[in-house]
Design an enzyme around this catalytic site. Structure first.
Site, short mmCIF file in Angstrom:
data_model
loop_
_atom_site.label_atom_id
_atom_site.label_comp_id
_atom_site.label_asym_id
_atom_site.label_seq_id
_atom_site.Cartn_x
_atom_site.Cartn_y
_atom_site.Cartn_z
NE ARG A 186 59.90 43.22 -77.82
CZ ARG A 186 61.16 43.37 -78.16
NH1 ARG A 186 61.67 42.66 -79.16
NH2 ARG A 186 61.94 44.23 -77.54
CE1 TYR A 206 78.00 18.91 -100.58
CE2 TYR A 206 78.54 20.87 -99.32
CZ TYR A 206 78.65 19.50 -99.52
OH TYR A 206 79.40 18.75 -98.68
CE LYS A 235 69.20 43.43 -76.87
NZ LYS A 235 67.90 44.13 -76.87
CG MET A 290 79.73 22.72 -91.46
SD MET A 290 79.75 21.07 -90.79
CE MET A 290 78.06 20.56 -91.01
C1 LIG Z 1 68.17 45.43 -77.23
C2 LIG Z 1 67.55 46.60 -76.59
C3 LIG Z 1 68.06 47.89 -76.82
C4 LIG Z 1 69.18 48.16 -77.81
O1 LIG Z 1 68.66 48.14 -79.11
P1 LIG Z 1 69.58 48.49 -80.37
O2 LIG Z 1 68.65 48.48 -81.52
O3 LIG Z 1 70.58 47.38 -80.47
O4 LIG Z 1 70.21 49.79 -80.10
C5 LIG Z 1 67.49 48.94 -76.14
N1 LIG Z 1 66.47 48.75 -75.28
C6 LIG Z 1 65.94 47.53 -75.06
C7 LIG Z 1 64.80 47.38 -74.11
C8 LIG Z 1 66.45 46.41 -75.70
O5 LIG Z 1 65.93 45.21 -75.47
#
Ligand SMILES: *Cc1c(COP(=O)(O)O)cnc(C)c1O
Length: 378
Positions: free
Chosen positions: A144, A270, A49, A318
């Site tokens: 969630r 800065y 993802k 930046m």
């Molecule tokens: C992102 C996610 C994972 C992976 O989590 P990590 O901590 O990166 O291993 C696994 N299951 C779900 C449902 C997720 O959203």
């Protein structure tokens, strides 16, 4: 020597600036194998993802194609994985957002999570020739996504009655697999509510895979490692990536483009946030927050200069940041600075250490690598 690093590490032409991210295919393969080893009986979803945690789906595909499937949540990203020629399983971790998403699931053979009644309603109205493989999600405490344990069975029964549904797998997600609270309470709820339901189980993210895979309770058919695959520790600072044997999948390098000589009392950058208390040399590095390096990194954040450990001084701006060269007399303009990952000399600076200095986690840094940074896959 400097020229050699330059050619070796910076071979994207034309180069807008001397900064480059390198993705290490061998590290991805190694980390994936490590996750598999931790749960040898399970199949592995490589979680890709957020554009493979900022690495780029197309860029990591070769390193991760040894997985049993790819898990993600953006439908466009699912299309990209199919476009790469992947015919195996793809799981949508948040399922369908609207009814027409199910058409894409049918067309691309995507497996999808079902976490709420509205998604079951959509499925019930969906016209498909081939029934869908779904992952029914329980909310075991994260609060969630997912059905509460006492509602899980009725959701399963409703799904199971739909002609649109083929196999139903059971999943949940842990809130504390990386910490002292652990997974026991959530696991107990999940087990209790699913005991006599058929179907494969998927519960473990990276932290649960590495820390709890040997607990009998987490007998799972599918693990879902994300962060570990990219070489960052899921439970830093309790355990480092090196402790787990993970290798960084991404290195961020930039060069020193100027050197300044400070006298005691001179400041850098800065806000004059850093003031020298003695004469010192400062290297100006072609990397700033517009490249994804956090502005919140304070003076003292670790860096590698030509493979040797040093620290940032003053505020990150930046396009530039400044590092201490006082004890690095050979370093100068053209020296390669490793902001995180592996240096040409072999030294490793974990992204987790930089993230900690910035008050965040490795996940956020890798996801934030800016589009303007050239990326090379090795
Ligand atoms: C992102 C996610 C994972 C992976 O989590 P990590 O901590 O990166 O291993 C696994 N299951 C779900 C449902 C997720 O959203």
């Amino acid at each position: 020597m400097k020229l050699a690093y330059f050619i070796g590490l910076f071979h994207v032409l034309p180069m807008p600036r001397p900064i480059q991210a390198t993705l290490h295919t061998a590290a991805l393969r190694h980390n994936l194998a490590l996750a598999r080893q931790a749960a040898p009986d399970a199949q592995v979803w490589a979680v890709v993802k957020a554009n493979a945690y900022g690495h780029g789906i197309e860029r990591v595909f070769d390193g991760l194609r040894g997985a049993d499937g790819f898990a993600l949540l953006d439908l466009g990203e699912a299309e990209r994985v199919r476009a790469l020629g992947w015919r195996g399983p793809i799981l949508l971790l948040e399922g369908a957002f609207e009814a027409r998403d199910l058409e894409l699931c049918s067309r691309l053979h995507l497996w999808h999570t079902v976490h709420c009644d509205e998604q079951i309603d959509m499925l019930a109205l969906h016209k498909t020739h081939e029934p869908h493989r779904v992952f029914l999600k329980m909310n075991s405490g994260m609060n969630r996504l997912g059905f509460a344990p006492q509602r899980f069975r009725s959701a399963w029964t409703r799904l199971n009655a739909l002609p649109q549904v083929d196999e139903i797998s059971l999943m949940t997600h842990f809130s504390d697999a990386d910490g002292p609270k652990g997974i026991a309470a959530q696991m107990a709820l999940f087990e209790e509510a699913t005991r006599d339901l058929p179907g494969e189980r998927s519960v473990s993210n990276s932290a649960a895979t590495l820390r709890h895979a040997h607990d009998l309770a987490v007998k799972a058919d599918w693990i879902r490692p994300g962060i570990a695959v990219y070489g960052s520790s899921p439970d830093f600072p309790e355990h480092s990536a090196a402790h787990w044997g993970l290798l960084p999948a991404m290195s961020l390098h930039a060069q020193i483009i100027a050197v300044q000589h400070l006298q005691a009392g001179d400041s850098v950058g800065y806000g004059s946030s850093f003031v020298a208390d003695q004469a010192m040399r400062i290297g100006v590095v072609a990397c700033g927050y517009a490249d994804g390096y956090p502005r919140s990194c304070p003076t003292g954040t670790p860096v590698l200069v030509d493979g040797a450990r040093s620290r940032t001084v003053g505020r990150v701006s930046m396009d530039m940041l400044t590092v201490d060269l006082s004890s690095l007399s050979d370093a100068g303009v053209g020296s390669v600075v490793t902001l995180w990952g592996q240096s040409a000399q072999g030294a490793v600076l974990s992204i987790d250490e930089v993230a900690q200095a910035a008050g965040t986690v490795g996940y956020e840094l890798m996801c934030a690598l800016a589009a303007r940074v050239p990326v090379v896959v090795v």
